[in-house]
Design a protein around this motif. Structure first.
Motif, PDB file in Angstrom:
ATOM      1  N   VAL A  31      52.577  48.617   7.864  1.00 53.65           N
ATOM      2  CA  VAL A  31      52.749  49.912   8.508  1.00 53.65           C
ATOM      3  C   VAL A  31      52.581  51.011   7.461  1.00 53.65           C
ATOM      4  CG1 VAL A  31      54.210  49.060  10.367  1.00 53.65           C
ATOM      5  CG2 VAL A  31      55.260  49.847   8.262  1.00 53.65           C
ATOM      6  N   ALA A  32      52.198  52.189   7.936  1.00 56.16           N
ATOM      7  CA  ALA A  32      51.982  53.317   7.030  1.00 56.16           C
ATOM      8  C   ALA A  32      52.259  54.607   7.765  1.00 56.16           C
ATOM      9  CB  ALA A  32      50.551  53.303   6.509  1.00 56.16           C
ATOM     10  N   GLU A  33      52.396  55.658   6.993  1.00 61.87           N
ATOM     11  CA  GLU A  33      52.537  56.990   7.561  1.00 61.87           C
ATOM     12  C   GLU A  33      51.799  57.993   6.685  1.00 61.87           C
ATOM     13  OE1 GLU A  33      56.929  57.999   5.986  1.00 61.87           O
ATOM     14  OE2 GLU A  33      56.782  56.598   7.648  1.00 61.87           O
ATOM     15  N   LYS A  34      51.297  58.997   7.321  1.00 63.16           N
ATOM     16  CA  LYS A  34      50.631  60.109   6.661  1.00 63.16           C
ATOM     17  C   LYS A  34      50.976  61.348   7.459  1.00 63.16           C
ATOM     18  CE  LYS A  34      47.520  62.300   4.100  1.00 63.16           C
ATOM     19  NZ  LYS A  34      47.434  62.294   2.660  1.00 63.16           N
ATOM     20  N   GLY A  35      51.784  62.217   6.874  1.00 64.55           N
ATOM     21  CA  GLY A  35      52.217  63.400   7.604  1.00 64.55           C
ATOM     22  C   GLY A  35      52.945  62.992   8.867  1.00 64.55           C
ATOM     23  N   ASP A  36      52.445  63.435  10.015  1.00 59.99           N
ATOM     24  CA  ASP A  36      53.094  63.108  11.289  1.00 59.99           C
ATOM     25  C   ASP A  36      52.427  61.943  12.006  1.00 59.99           C
ATOM     26  OD1 ASP A  36      50.742  64.323  12.053  1.00 59.99           O
ATOM     27  OD2 ASP A  36      51.671  65.719  13.460  1.00 59.99           O
ATOM     28  N   ARG A  48      43.778  51.597   5.768  1.00 65.87           N
ATOM     29  CA  ARG A  48      43.054  52.422   4.785  1.00 65.87           C
ATOM     30  C   ARG A  48      41.673  52.836   5.272  1.00 65.87           C
ATOM     31  NH1 ARG A  48      45.789  53.494   0.282  1.00 65.87           N
ATOM     32  NH2 ARG A  48      47.451  52.067  -0.314  1.00 65.87           N
ATOM     33  N   ARG A  49      41.126  52.092   6.207  1.00 69.04           N
ATOM     34  CA  ARG A  49      39.852  52.490   6.813  1.00 69.04           C
ATOM     35  C   ARG A  49      40.030  53.773   7.636  1.00 69.04           C
ATOM     36  NH1 ARG A  49      34.328  51.624   6.469  1.00 69.04           N
ATOM     37  NH2 ARG A  49      33.445  51.832   8.512  1.00 69.04           N
ATOM     38  N   MET A  50      41.173  53.888   8.304  1.00 69.24           N
ATOM     39  CA  MET A  50      41.461  55.069   9.116  1.00 69.24           C
ATOM     40  C   MET A  50      42.088  56.186   8.288  1.00 69.24           C
ATOM     41  SD  MET A  50      42.810  53.384  12.631  1.00 69.24           S
ATOM     42  CE  MET A  50      42.803  54.954  13.441  1.00 69.24           C
ATOM     43  N   GLN A  53      44.347  57.612   2.186  1.00 68.46           N
ATOM     44  CA  GLN A  53      45.436  58.044   1.312  1.00 68.46           C
ATOM     45  C   GLN A  53      46.746  58.220   2.091  1.00 68.46           C
ATOM     46  OE1 GLN A  53      45.155  58.388  -2.048  1.00 68.46           O
ATOM     47  NE2 GLN A  53      43.076  57.622  -1.835  1.00 68.46           N
ATOM     48  N   PRO A  54      47.332  57.157   2.595  1.00 69.57           N
ATOM     49  CA  PRO A  54      48.595  57.322   3.326  1.00 69.57           C
ATOM     50  C   PRO A  54      49.707  57.777   2.382  1.00 69.57           C
ATOM     51  CG  PRO A  54      48.129  55.004   2.997  1.00 69.57           C
ATOM     52  CD  PRO A  54      46.932  55.759   2.503  1.00 69.57           C
ATOM     53  N   ASP A  55      50.695  58.493   2.933  1.00 68.93           N
ATOM     54  CA  ASP A  55      51.850  58.918   2.139  1.00 68.93           C
ATOM     55  C   ASP A  55      52.698  57.710   1.759  1.00 68.93           C
ATOM     56  OD1 ASP A  55      51.100  61.596   2.441  1.00 68.93           O
ATOM     57  OD2 ASP A  55      52.340  61.846   4.238  1.00 68.93           O
ATOM     58  N   LYS A  56      52.878  56.790   2.701  1.00 69.17           N
ATOM     59  CA  LYS A  56      53.665  55.569   2.481  1.00 69.17           C
ATOM     60  C   LYS A  56      52.966  54.426   3.184  1.00 69.17           C
ATOM     61  CE  LYS A  56      58.080  58.010   2.551  1.00 69.17           C
ATOM     62  NZ  LYS A  56      59.339  58.177   3.277  1.00 69.17           N
ATOM     63  N   ILE A  57      52.999  53.267   2.555  1.00 65.62           N
ATOM     64  CA  ILE A  57      52.444  52.069   3.175  1.00 65.62           C
ATOM     65  C   ILE A  57      53.279  50.884   2.704  1.00 65.62           C
ATOM     66  CG2 ILE A  57      50.705  51.719   1.373  1.00 65.62           C
ATOM     67  CD1 ILE A  57      48.821  50.768   3.725  1.00 65.62           C
ATOM     68  N   TRP A  58      53.664  50.006   3.646  1.00 62.26           N
ATOM     69  CA  TRP A  58      54.489  48.871   3.273  1.00 62.26           C
ATOM     70  C   TRP A  58      54.398  47.770   4.315  1.00 62.26           C
ATOM     71  CZ3 TRP A  58      56.289  53.159   5.659  1.00 62.26           C
ATOM     72  CH2 TRP A  58      57.202  53.028   6.695  1.00 62.26           C
ATOM     73  N   SER A  78      63.611  66.216  16.215  1.00 64.01           N
ATOM     74  CA  SER A  78      62.945  67.457  16.557  1.00 64.01           C
ATOM     75  C   SER A  78      61.788  67.830  15.647  1.00 64.01           C
ATOM     76  CB  SER A  78      63.959  68.604  16.561  1.00 64.01           C
ATOM     77  OG  SER A  78      64.523  68.735  15.281  1.00 64.01           O
ATOM     78  N   GLN A  79      61.579  67.087  14.557  1.00 64.96           N
ATOM     79  CA  GLN A  79      60.443  67.429  13.719  1.00 64.96           C
ATOM     80  C   GLN A  79      59.871  66.176  13.081  1.00 64.96           C
ATOM     81  OE1 GLN A  79      62.466  69.939  10.782  1.00 64.96           O
ATOM     82  NE2 GLN A  79      61.504  68.727   9.216  1.00 64.96           N
ATOM     83  N   ALA A  80      58.648  66.292  12.600  1.00 62.66           N
ATOM     84  CA  ALA A  80      58.004  65.148  11.972  1.00 62.66           C
ATOM     85  C   ALA A  80      58.704  64.834  10.667  1.00 62.66           C
ATOM     86  CB  ALA A  80      56.533  65.455  11.721  1.00 62.66           C
ATOM     87  N   GLY A  81      58.639  63.599  10.286  1.00 64.39           N
ATOM     88  CA  GLY A  81      59.255  63.176   9.044  1.00 64.39           C
ATOM     89  C   GLY A  81      59.607  61.715   9.156  1.00 64.39           C
ATOM     90  N   ALA A  82      59.975  61.117   8.047  1.00 66.55           N
ATOM     91  CA  ALA A  82      60.268  59.698   8.092  1.00 66.55           C
ATOM     92  C   ALA A  82      61.341  59.331   7.098  1.00 66.55           C
ATOM     93  CB  ALA A  82      59.008  58.908   7.785  1.00 66.55           C
ATOM     94  N   ALA A  83      62.091  58.341   7.464  1.00 68.05           N
ATOM     95  CA  ALA A  83      63.043  57.742   6.542  1.00 68.05           C
ATOM     96  C   ALA A  83      62.363  56.539   5.924  1.00 68.05           C
ATOM     97  CB  ALA A  83      64.284  57.306   7.302  1.00 68.05           C
ATOM     98  N   GLY A  84      62.692  56.217   4.699  1.00 66.21           N
ATOM     99  CA  GLY A  84      62.113  55.051   4.041  1.00 66.21           C
ATOM    100  C   GLY A  84      62.791  53.786   4.521  1.00 66.21           C
TER     101      GLY A  84
END
Length: 103
Positions: A31-36, A48-50, A53-58, A78-84
């Motif tokens: 799984v990964a995240e980039k911004g929202d 990585r094809r899509m 440069q993801p912000d987080k990938i694990w 209420s807003q975009a963001g992620a917990a690790g």
């Protein structure tokens, strides 16, 4: 309900999505995240094809659900963001884990 054997599933629900693989991690899941944005795939190369440069990938631990919620969904996010990961380490550092994300 007990599901056995190798599997990875994506389950969409009102306000979000959940990614889950089998407890023994016989079927891979990354799984990964980039911004929202939230990504889930069986291989890192697909993500990585899509998003090169993801912000987080694990790779979550076997049987550990990763839940992504849409911003403004019923849980109050209420807003975009992620917990690790649950252990507080950075997924980008190769830590396995997941968590509840708000997108």
């Amino acid at each position: 309900l007990l599901i056995t054997g190798p599997f990875s599933i994506l389950l969409g629900f009102e306000g979000g999505i959940m990614a889950l693989n089998d407890r023994l991690k016989l079927r891979s899941m990354v799984v990964a995240e980039k911004g929202d944005r939230f990504y889930a795939a069986s291989e890192e190369a697909a993500i990585r094809r899509m998003e090169p440069q993801p912000d987080k990938i694990w790779a979550p631990s076997g049987g550990e659900p990763v839940i992504a919620r849409l911003a403004g969904s019923a849980d109050g996010t209420s807003q975009a963001g992620a917990a690790g990961p649950a252990d507080g380490t950075s997924p980008a550092d190769g830590a396995e884990g997941g968590g509840k994300h708000g997108y």
